[in-house]
Design an enzyme around this catalytic site. Structure first.
Site, PDB file in Angstrom:
ATOM      1  N   GLU A 109       0.845  -1.046   0.059  1.00 27.06           N
ATOM      2  CA  GLU A 109       0.041   0.124  -0.043  1.00 27.06           C
ATOM      3  C   GLU A 109       0.882   1.065  -0.076  1.00 27.06           C
ATOM      4  O   GLU A 109       0.412   2.033  -0.761  1.00 27.06           O
ATOM      5  CB  GLU A 109      -1.118  -0.120   1.301  1.00 27.06           C
ATOM      6  CG  GLU A 109      -1.863   1.115   1.306  1.00 27.06           C
ATOM      7  CD  GLU A 109      -2.903   1.091   2.448  1.00 27.06           C
ATOM      8  OE1 GLU A 109      -2.665   0.195   3.219  1.00 27.06           O
ATOM      9  OE2 GLU A 109      -3.828   1.921   2.684  1.00 27.06           O
ATOM     10  N   GLY A 128      -7.819   5.198   7.472  1.00 30.98           N
ATOM     11  CA  GLY A 128      -8.816   5.132   8.642  1.00 30.98           C
ATOM     12  C   GLY A 128      -8.178   4.115   9.677  1.00 30.98           C
ATOM     13  O   GLY A 128      -7.944   4.576  10.743  1.00 30.98           O
TER      14      GLY A 128
END
Ligand SMILES: *[C@@H]1O[C@H](CO)[C@@H](O)[C@H](O)[C@H]1NC(C)=O
Ligand SMILES: *[C@@H]1O[C@H](CO)[C@@H](O)[C@H](O)[C@H]1NC(C)=O
Ligand SMILES: *[C@@H]1O[C@H](CO)[C@@H](O)[C@H](O)[C@H]1NC(C)=O
Length: 372
Positions: free
Chosen positions: A168, A208
């Site tokens: 990521e 998040g």
């Protein structure tokens, strides 16, 4: 008599050769205009299944510029209704259904003839990472449910998968450097040039449930588990990347809330949003200064952005570029095209130049100076 006409003929031949040669040169240097050829637009779709929500991104690029840098642009972004797919652990089928709305929006945008050739991916990040640690069979059920829905679409579905934190970070780094044109540039002189290593930017990503940091370090990377290496456009890039699970915004807020005694937990929407917003701001500040060790001198070097070049920042674009191999390991081959007419004229003038020059040389040999 020969003495009078010979220099004139030779001068004339020489003049003709020079004129013809110059014409050839000009014709060779004239570059073809590529506006005459209609270019197809290609599309690619990535679902970003995050912890708090799922977004869909549609990217598009001119088919003939597939491997050029920075030509992929964002055509659509759509927020799926409801929470992130990891929240559907007790009802996996609903996770699949939650994607339906955005999928339809994307289908409306892409011409029908092109849908079968349009790749579509789903990448799940920290929310699903946490769930698969907690209960891997629930995570598997959710992946199956979304695969079923997306697999039924007319698009070319490549699969749904869990993205490692490190990937990521690395893909987010590719996205930002690609969009800013830092990986390779097509110069005005018509050559591919490698921008200097120092101009590459690092990437900080606040999600998040996790936060990522990725950059090219000044020295060697000692802990090899934090190193990702890729070859892009003929250059090897070794980046340091680390993902901190549970250091994302929402995870931090829930930890903080758990610590507070009463906090007006039932306060209406606006207050709650403002409270979270301010807390997030303070958290990001603390993370940067105390977590990552940025200082007052290095602070101005940080730029906060959600978008660059009309494209949302994040891992999704880098993911698509990598999986479709749209960033070649080597610098693209260079082709210089010319229209047929100009090419033919160039050949004619080149032959003419050669003939006239040979004529002049032959004249010089057959009637040497002083022979008259
Ligand atoms: C995981 O979830 C399934 C289905 O909800 C449940 O039956 C199972 O007991 C859970 N396993 C664990 C280790 O919590
Ligand atoms: C890029 O794609 C290849 C497969 O094509 C994959 O093995 C690799 O892990 C991907 N890189 C990242 C950083 O995701
Ligand atoms: C882009 O690069 C890939 C692999 O390097 C190659 O197979 C493909 O043909 C290239 N596409 C274009 C349009 O040059």
């Amino acid at each position: 008599m020969g003495l009078t006409w010979k220099p004139r003929v030779l001068t004339a031949l020489l003049g003709a050769a020079v004129a013809s040669g110059l014409t050839t040169l000009i014709l060779i240097l004239v570059e073809a205009t590529d506006v005459l050829l209609p270019t197809d637009t290609k599309f690619g779709i990535v679902f970003d299944a995050g912890s708090s929500h799922t977004s869909l991104f549609v990217y598009r690029w001119p088919a003939d510029k597939e491997n050029d840098t920075g030509v992929v642009s964002q055509a659509l972004v759509c927020q799926a209704k409801g929470p992130g797919i990891s929240s559907y652990a007790s009802n996996p089928a609903q996770a699949g259904e939650s994607l339906q709305g955005c999928l339809e929006e994307a289908l409306a945008l892409i011409p029908e003839a092109q849908q079968r050739k349009t790749p579509m991916f789903l990448g799940a990040t920290a929310g699903m990472r946490l769930l698969s640690q907690k209960n891997s069979s629930q995570a598997r059920d959710i992946f199956e449910a979304v695969t079923q829905v997306l697999g039924k679409s007319p698009l070319d579905f490549w699969g749904a998968e869990l993205l490692a934190g490190q990937d990521e970070g690395a893909l987010g780094w590719i996205t930002i450097n690609y969009v800013l044109g830092m990986l390779v540039k097509y110069s005005f002189s018509g050559e591919w040039i490698q921008p200097l290593e120092g101009t590459l930017v690092g990437a900080l990503d606040m999600g998040g449930a996790s936060t990522q940091i990725t950059f090219v370090p000044g020295g060697p990377i000692l802990d090899k588990s934090t190193q990702t290496t890729f070859r892009l456009y003929g250059s090897e890039h070794s980046v340091y990347t680390h993902s901190y699970l549970c250091f994302g915004r929402d995870q931090m807020l829930s930890r903080l809330l758990a610590q507070l005694v009463q906090v007006e937990a039932s306060s209406p929407g606006q207050d709650r949003w403002l409270r979270d917003y301010c807390t997030s701001g303070l958290y990001i500040l603390t993370l940067l200064l105390e977590g990552y060790g940025f200082s007052e001198e290095t602070w101005p070097g940080i730029e906060f952005c959600k978008q660059a070049g009309g494209t949302e920042m994040g891992w999704t674009l880098g993911y698509m570029l990598n999986l479709t191999r749209m960033i070649p390991a080597e610098v693209p081959a260079q082709w210089r095209a010319q229209s047929y007419g100009i090419w033919a004229a160039g050949v004619v003038f080149a032959v003419l130049t050669l003939t006239v020059t040979l004529g002049a040389v032959a004249g010089q040999l057959l009637w040497p100076q002083g022979a008259g």
